[in-house]
Design an enzyme around this catalytic site. Structure first.
Site, mmCIF file in Angstrom:
data_model
loop_
_atom_site.group_PDB
_atom_site.id
_atom_site.type_symbol
_atom_site.label_atom_id
_atom_site.label_comp_id
_atom_site.label_asym_id
_atom_site.label_seq_id
_atom_site.Cartn_x
_atom_site.Cartn_y
_atom_site.Cartn_z
ATOM 1 N N CYS A 105 10.259 -8.362 -6.603
ATOM 2 C CA CYS A 105 9.851 -9.650 -6.051
ATOM 3 C C CYS A 105 10.452 -10.775 -6.871
ATOM 4 O O CYS A 105 10.950 -10.571 -7.955
ATOM 5 C CB CYS A 105 8.331 -9.796 -6.012
ATOM 6 S SG CYS A 105 7.548 -9.743 -7.618
ATOM 7 N N PHE A 244 12.202 -2.414 10.804
ATOM 8 C CA PHE A 244 11.480 -1.296 11.412
ATOM 9 C C PHE A 244 12.449 -0.234 11.940
ATOM 10 O O PHE A 244 12.236 0.356 13.000
ATOM 11 C CB PHE A 244 10.560 -1.773 12.543
ATOM 12 C CG PHE A 244 9.402 -2.606 12.070
ATOM 13 C CD1 PHE A 244 8.417 -2.063 11.264
ATOM 14 C CD2 PHE A 244 9.306 -3.940 12.436
ATOM 15 C CE1 PHE A 244 7.349 -2.827 10.828
ATOM 16 C CE2 PHE A 244 8.229 -4.720 12.002
ATOM 17 C CZ PHE A 244 7.245 -4.150 11.195
ATOM 18 N N VAL A 245 13.526 -0.004 11.186
ATOM 19 C CA VAL A 245 14.496 1.016 11.580
ATOM 20 C C VAL A 245 13.986 2.360 11.064
ATOM 21 O O VAL A 245 14.201 2.735 9.911
ATOM 22 C CB VAL A 245 15.888 0.714 11.011
ATOM 23 C CG1 VAL A 245 16.891 1.764 11.492
ATOM 24 C CG2 VAL A 245 16.342 -0.681 11.427
ATOM 25 N N ASP A 248 12.412 6.520 16.208
ATOM 26 C CA ASP A 248 13.228 6.113 17.355
ATOM 27 C C ASP A 248 13.170 4.609 17.576
ATOM 28 O O ASP A 248 13.461 4.111 18.656
ATOM 29 C CB ASP A 248 12.785 6.848 18.614
ATOM 30 C CG ASP A 248 11.309 6.593 18.952
ATOM 31 O OD1 ASP A 248 10.637 5.903 18.163
ATOM 32 O OD2 ASP A 248 10.845 7.095 19.987
ATOM 33 N N ARG A 249 12.771 3.857 16.537
ATOM 34 C CA ARG A 249 12.627 2.421 16.656
ATOM 35 C C ARG A 249 13.663 1.680 15.823
ATOM 36 O O ARG A 249 14.055 2.132 14.755
ATOM 37 C CB ARG A 249 11.225 1.996 16.204
ATOM 38 C CG ARG A 249 10.989 0.502 16.273
ATOM 39 C CD ARG A 249 9.576 0.117 15.837
ATOM 40 N NE ARG A 249 9.387 -1.320 15.846
ATOM 41 C CZ ARG A 249 8.281 -1.922 15.456
ATOM 42 N NH1 ARG A 249 7.247 -1.223 15.031
ATOM 43 N NH2 ARG A 249 8.177 -3.250 15.504
#
Length: 254
Positions: A105, A244-245, A248-249
């Site tokens: 961060c 959000f890889v 199947d997304r």
């Protein structure tokens, strides 16, 4: 990669079975003998880290300005002693600052909000990458994460071809450090970063967008969620951002 340097065998109280634990250490970066930054990082691929961090922070205009890197052990951590050209040293003296880093961060090297716009990278290449290529890269990534396999909790940054083949990857406890190590390795090996894309095993943060774009990548893909500032920054600098890889997304945000 020296796996032994990055892993420590410990026996937890419960259960009483020995486990591998990731080593985290303070890494001080000095440039021609002058302290510039202290980061908490995994003690692997340190030359790549020095080069990638120096390029991302603007200490180095190009890899040829870094003449040498020496890793020195101290009782409290490690020192990466960078030797740079005289021109580079003069620039650094004009803008010298000390930065305290934290795992995963922070806005490295930013002293004021007004400096954010100054970090907007150059124009980036437009890429055509199918979601299937991103998903292939995610499937291949675990094979390039030996530290994470051994102990868990490690982030990875990978450079992939446009069809999703993972070519090169680096690991660290901090996702930003992993990306610095990757970009340093790419610069050292003279890889055309714009010919592929960067995959991160983490969420998409503002700083990851900036580092990827500064390195010349036209696309950043992350397995977890993006932040609002990451999306905004990607829009401003023309970086294609996917998040959000996984499974199947694959969701495109810019």
């Amino acid at each position: 990669m020296d796996l032994d340097a990055a892993l420590l065998s410990l026996t937890p109280l419960q259960p009483s079975v020995a486990e591998q634990v990731a080593v985290e250490t303070a890494v001080a970066l000095t440039v021609n003998g002058i302290s510039q930054a202290v980061m908490m990082a995994s003690p692997t691929d340190l030359e790549d880290f020095a080069l990638g961090f120096g390029l991302a922070e603007g200490w180095l205009a190009h890899r040829q300005e870094l003449l040498d890197v020496e890793a020195l052990a101290h009782p409290t951590g490690l020192e990466l002693a960078l030797t740079v050209t005289a021109a580079c040293e003069q620039r650094l003296k004009a803008r010298r600052r000390t930065l305290a880093g934290r795992t995963g961060c922070g806005l490295c090297g930013i002293e004021s909000l007004a400096q954010l716009q100054a970090l907007t990278p150059r124009a980036l290449p437009a890429l055509e990458v199918a979601p299937a290529a991103l998903q292939r890269a995610v499937r291949e990534l675990p094979a390039y994460q030996p530290l994470n396999t051994a102990c868990g909790g490690m982030h990875a940054a990978a450079w992939c071809t446009l069809d999703g083949e993972v070519v090169l990857a680096r690991e660290d406890l901090g996702r930003h450090n992993a990306l610095d190590k990757l970009t340093g390795a790419l610069a050292r090996q003279r890889v055309d970063v714009a010919a592929g894309f960067v995959l991160m095993s983490s969420r998409a943060s503002y700083e990851l967008v900036q580092k990827a774009a500064t390195a010349g990548a036209g696309l950043l893909a992350c397995v977890s969620a993006p932040s609002s500032l990451a999306v905004q920054s990607a829009q401003q600098c023309g970086l294609q951002l996917w998040a959000f890889v996984r499974g199947d997304r694959a969701t495109r945000y810019t």
